[in-house]
Design an enzyme around this catalytic site. Structure first.
Site, PDB file in Angstrom:
ATOM      1  N   ASP A  77      -3.579 -28.049  30.533  1.00 19.73           N
ATOM      2  CA  ASP A  77      -4.888 -28.349  29.963  1.00 19.73           C
ATOM      3  C   ASP A  77      -5.690 -27.053  29.832  1.00 19.73           C
ATOM      4  O   ASP A  77      -5.104 -25.994  29.595  1.00 19.73           O
ATOM      5  CB  ASP A  77      -5.589 -29.384  30.844  1.00 19.73           C
ATOM      6  N   HIS A 133     -12.493 -29.725  30.127  1.00 21.67           N
ATOM      7  CA  HIS A 133     -11.533 -30.810  29.909  1.00 21.67           C
ATOM      8  C   HIS A 133     -10.489 -30.884  31.022  1.00 21.67           C
ATOM      9  O   HIS A 133     -10.173 -31.961  31.535  1.00 21.67           O
ATOM     10  CB  HIS A 133     -10.862 -30.605  28.549  1.00 21.67           C
ATOM     11  N   SER A 310      -7.265 -38.869  26.352  1.00 18.72           N
ATOM     12  CA  SER A 310      -7.123 -37.778  27.325  1.00 18.72           C
ATOM     13  C   SER A 310      -7.354 -38.268  28.742  1.00 18.72           C
ATOM     14  O   SER A 310      -6.760 -37.747  29.696  1.00 18.72           O
ATOM     15  CB  SER A 310      -8.140 -36.669  27.047  1.00 18.72           C
TER      16      SER A 310
END
Length: 471
Positions: A77, A133, A310
């Protein structure tokens, strides 16, 4: 090939005071697990725990036994905020064969001083998160439990291997991701979380995913947020991965969630609460419609809420890690089957192209027989020439460890009122022809549903549906 992470614009807005829920585990000491209204909403802040069968996580955590096994979870990520108060150093994987700071590749793995992972974009041992994220994704799996602040993570025994392969604007290239997959496999990860997607670069992807499968490493992939067919989507077109769609609090598929026979399972993906990396506002990189700061949660601004596949994928990844914490001898395929075959059927009856086997149920996965296997999948339909003229060749998989029989049936429309048998068999079929059906059988309608039923000796069965449009 350029890829991107899979966050999405939030579905709710506002912020407010929290209030306690009386229906969850009294042994959890993290306030967001019990509260509601942290951003003005009328539901629990960590509502997803109810949806995945963990209203009281201790039911599962107690079942891990006296000595639960730590499980290495690779998160590929944007990196991690290693200093977040709700993410302890104990929840990070550490490479004990590397002496940090000596500038030497002590373990000979090709990466110098890779103590907690690697930044594949910069080529350094500092996979820090300047987007948010990756920290959000990791927090769902491994936020610290019972430290008296913030939220609860899924698995207290997960150890996050931090592999930064996505830049600060949510973009990457396939080569960075495939290098990270190989690193994860070579350095002991049991499960890999890929909350990213985009156009497929099939040759590179297949080689990396084959490598993971050959080394008994499970890969969990987010389905994506475009509301489109997954045919040419990155990392989902491999038989060993788990592709995760998103559902909302109503238990139904989120309309933005991509679809196709590649979808394996569904998990919560709307208004999800997790960790916020310092000085980040992830959704600012997604859309101009987002109001800066509106997704930040809490007076300390250390938490964040977001929507997208996600954030559905880490629930499945976390569930897989829990199964390995209880029994580290399980194979990747056994864990995959336990998660899929215990899922709660939602939407169309049986396995479908929108939610796969159904909604993740970690509690049920713990009760599932890891040696039981039933697979009913239809991957495609092709027009072929048979001895009787044009025909539809139905390609898929019908297998079981104790196969009794499989049947292929067709019905008119998206919700047939009746079904016509067109084929059956008592031998396993794997990614091959299940049936060849004369084109004349499809007269009278432009939309048909194909149903595959696989029966396992002992009474259990699995059903999958495939929508066929003619024209």
């Amino acid at each position: 090939m350029r890829l991107r992470f899979l966050a999405f614009l939030l579905l709710a807005s506002g912020f407010g005071l929290s209030s306690a829920s009386q229906e969850d585990s009294p042994r959890i000491g993290d306030p967001y697990f019990h509260s509601s209204g942290a951003w003005g909403q009328d539901f629990r802040d960590q509502w997803a725990f109810d949806a995945i069968g963990l209203s009281d996580p201790y039911v599962v955590w107690d079942a891990l036994g006296e000595s639960p096994s730590p499980v290495i979870v690779a998160v590929i990520d944007t990196g991690i905020d290693w200093n977040h108060l709700d993410l302890s150093w104990g929840s990070l994987w550490t490479n004990d064969n590397e002496i940090i700071g000596n500038g030497i590749d002590d373990d000979g793995n090709g990466y110098v001083d890779d103590r907690i992972g690697w930044d594949f974009l910069a080529g350094t041992n500092q996979p820090w998160d300047y987007d948010g994220h990756g920290t959000f994704t990791s927090g769902l799996i491994a936020a610290e439990v019972n430290n008296g602040i913030g939220m609860t993570g899924l698995n207290p025994y997960a150890r996050i291997m931090v592999l930064k392969a996505v830049n600060n604007f949510g973009r990457t290239r396939t080569a960075y991701v495939t290098d990270a997959i190989r690193y994860a496999v070579d350095n002991g990860a049991r499960v890999i979380n890929l909350s990213l997607g985009g156009p497929s670069a099939l040759e590179l992807e297949t080689a990396a995913l084959d490598y993971a499968a050959q080394n008994d490493v499970l890969v969990v992939v987010a389905a994506g947020n475009e509301g489109q067919d997954l045919a040419d989507y990155a990392f989902v077109n491999h038989p060993a991965v788990i592709t995760v769609a998103a559902i909302g609090r109503n238990g139904e598929r989120s309309t933005y969630s991509n679809w196709g026979p590649q979808v394996s399972i569904a998990a919560p993906g709307e208004d999800i609460l997790s960790l916020r990396a310092r000085a980040t506002d992830t959704l600012m990189n997604i859309t101009d419609a987002y109001k800066p700061g509106s997704a930040i949660v809490g007076p300390d601004k250390r938490y964040y809420r977001a929507t997208g596949t996600s954030f559905a994928a880490p629930f499945v990844t976390g569930g897989a890690s829990l199964l390995w914490s209880r029994n580290p001898s399980l194979t990747a395929n056994q864990v995959r089957q336990a998660l899929l075959q215990s899922a709660k059927d939602i939407g169309a009856s049986g396995v479908d192209q929108f939610t796969g086997h159904g909604a993740l149920d970690i509690g049920a996965a713990f009760a599932a027989d890891p040696n039981a296997s039933i697979v009913a999948e239809i991957s495609s339909v092709h027009v072929v020439q048979s001895t009787d003229g044009p025909a539809a060749e139905i390609i898929g998989t019908a297998t079981s460890d104790r196969l009794e029989i499989y049947r292929v049936e067709i019905g008119q429309g998206e919700t047939p009122s009746s079904w016509k048998p067109v084929a059956q068999g008592r031998s396993s079929v794997t990614n091959a022809a299940l049936a060849t059906v004369s084109a004349s059988e499809f007269a009278g309608a432009s939309v048909w549903t194909i149903r595959l039923i696989v029966n396992r000796t002992g009474g259990t069965s699995q059903v999958t549906l495939y929508r066929l449009s003619l024209g």
